[in-house]
Scaffold this active site. Structure first.
Site, PDB file in Angstrom:
ATOM      1  N   TYR A   1     -45.818  58.258   3.233  1.00 45.33           N
ATOM      2  CA  TYR A   1     -46.352  59.094   2.159  1.00 45.33           C
ATOM      3  C   TYR A   1     -46.466  60.569   2.490  1.00 45.33           C
ATOM      4  O   TYR A   1     -46.776  61.373   1.606  1.00 45.33           O
ATOM      5  CB  TYR A   1     -47.697  58.525   1.695  1.00 45.33           C
TER       6      TYR A   1
ATOM      7  N   PHE B   1     -58.630  49.793  -1.721  1.00 47.47           N
ATOM      8  CA  PHE B   1     -58.333  49.631  -3.134  1.00 47.47           C
ATOM      9  C   PHE B   1     -56.855  49.404  -3.356  1.00 47.47           C
ATOM     10  O   PHE B   1     -56.345  49.449  -4.421  1.00 47.47           O
ATOM     11  CB  PHE B   1     -58.815  50.851  -3.935  1.00 47.47           C
TER      12      PHE B   1
END
Length: 415
Positions: free
Chosen positions: A123, A415
């Site tokens: 990322y 999450f």
């Protein structure tokens, strides 16, 4: 290949989520997990990539509010459920989905995007930097003792901290009240949105790895719940006797006394010889409570990755530990609206970050700003790695001091 990208529809969720499971190895989640993640999915913030009738890529964001230095909770997009079907990798699907997600986040006026990375190398190219780290430990409780501060135990008529067992479901509201009071105290923590109070209680039997069902102990003072620990016990024996492990899920407390009392309790559970924990702050007070840090097998790994979607709004949303007036020359190839010069002025009371034509003081990419944003990684450290360039003498020291946080940032749950 003809690829169609579209917003996720509830009728497509099972196939969409099945593609995500396949991308992560193919093991199916339990019905309990699937039900919760379906409930928490923001359908209008999620997209699927389709090849004909087949879902080949998944991605979405969650609408969070995250604590930043200064204590404010800032709207933040939690990037999640990102996966590409194995037979469609290396075709640009991930890049296209990230493009669409970040464009959407910008249009919604959310200045920050965050994620936890299955593979951290992925990322950075999209402008995310590792802004928080988590501490993991295996504590040898046959050799380590916890020293508690004055006021922990009852004495001289004072009640002290009382510990009480509770079923996790019965204690949920009390634990959530403690968590809510802790959120503003540490950057990186997420305000619990509706439905997320169920996530800490998720306990599918096939994920216990031989441990007991989830247990909970509450810390009380004068009848008020001021702390909690949720954990499981994995029994084990050999010829010498019991050698079970306490598997700590999460622990929060409002006072040093309650915090120490909970840790002491965990180290003294019968028939166990160790505690394992995989996600604690890197400056956890536990490090100063244990009698022998060498017997705790401490390690650290990256946790929350932060991306500034709107540099001006993001840098204006937090406060700064010392006064700062610095011009950044920002590089951002993936979100070019951020590229260029920004003047940040601020202090502990507030900040402003605006476009400027003034000469730059520091040059860096948006990835470095994300890494340093929560105050857990210093700009000086990044400069030492060649990732920040000082263009005005003393600018690096000024900015690095200002960006710091009194406590280490920390993401308490995934999450």
């Amino acid at each position: 290949m003809t690829t169609e990208f579209r917003v996720l529809r509830p009728a497509d969720w099972d196939q969409w989520y099945g593609t995500l499971e396949l991308a992560f190895g193919g093991a199916a989640d339990s019905s309990e997990e699937r039900a919760l993640w379906r409930e928490l999915t923001c359908f209008d913030r999620s997209i699927g990539a389709w090849d004909g009738g087949e879902v080949i890529g998944t991605a979405g964001t969650l609408a969070f509010r995250m604590t930043v230095p200064g204590g404010d909770a800032v709207p933040t997009a939690g990037v999640t459920m990102v996966g590409v079907r194995p037979t469609y990798r290396r075709r640009g699907l991930l890049r296209e989905m990230m493009r669409r997600l970040l464009d959407d986040v910008r249009s919604w006026g959310e200045p920050l995007a965050v994620l936890t990375a299955s593979e951290p190398a992925i990322y950075g190219r999209f402008g995310f930097g590792a802004a928080t780290h988590s501490l993991h430990a295996t504590i040898d409780t046959t050799r380590v003792r916890v020293t508690v501060p004055p006021g922990t135990d009852a004495s001289d008529g004072a009640e002290g901290v009382r510990l009480r067992d509770s079923k996790p479901e019965d204690a949920r509201d009390a634990c959530e009240a403690v968590y809510a009071r802790r959120v503003a105290a540490r950057p990186g923590m997420l305000v619990r949105q509706p439905g997320w109070e169920k996530q800490p209680l998720l306990d599918p039997p096939d994920k216990r790895e031989g441990a007991s069902p989830l247990q909970c102990v509450l810390a009380e003072v004068d009848g008020e719940v001021v702390g909690y620990a949720r954990y499981a016990v994995r029994g084990d024996w050999d010829l010498a006797g019991p050698k079970g492990a306490v598997v700590l899920r999460d622990l929060e407390a409002l006072t040093p006394q309650a915090y120490a009392a909970l840790w002491r309790f965990l180290t003294e559970i019968d028939l166990t010889t160790r505690i394992t924990t995989t996600n604690r702050p890197v400056d956890d007070p536990l490090l100063h409570l244990v009698s022998d840090i060498r017997r705790c097998e401490i390690g650290v790994r990256d946790s929350l990755h932060v991306r500034l979607v709107d540099v001006g709004a993001a840098l204006s949303a937090r406060t700064y530990r010392t006064p700062v007036d610095v011009v950044f020359e920002v590089e951002d190839d993936f979100c070019p609206w951020n590229a260029g010069r920004w003047r940040l002025t601020g202090d502990a009371k507030g900040a402003s970050c605006e476009r400027t034509d003034d000469a730059p003081d520091l040059a860096l990419s948006v990835r470095e700003l994300g890494t340093a944003y929560l105050g857990g990684v210093s700009l000086a450290s990044l400069a030492g790695a060649g990732r920040v360039t000082e263009l005005r003498p003393s600018a690096l020291e000024e900015a690095s001091s200002a960006f710091g946080s009194t406590v280490a940032p920390w993401l308490p749950h995934g999450f």
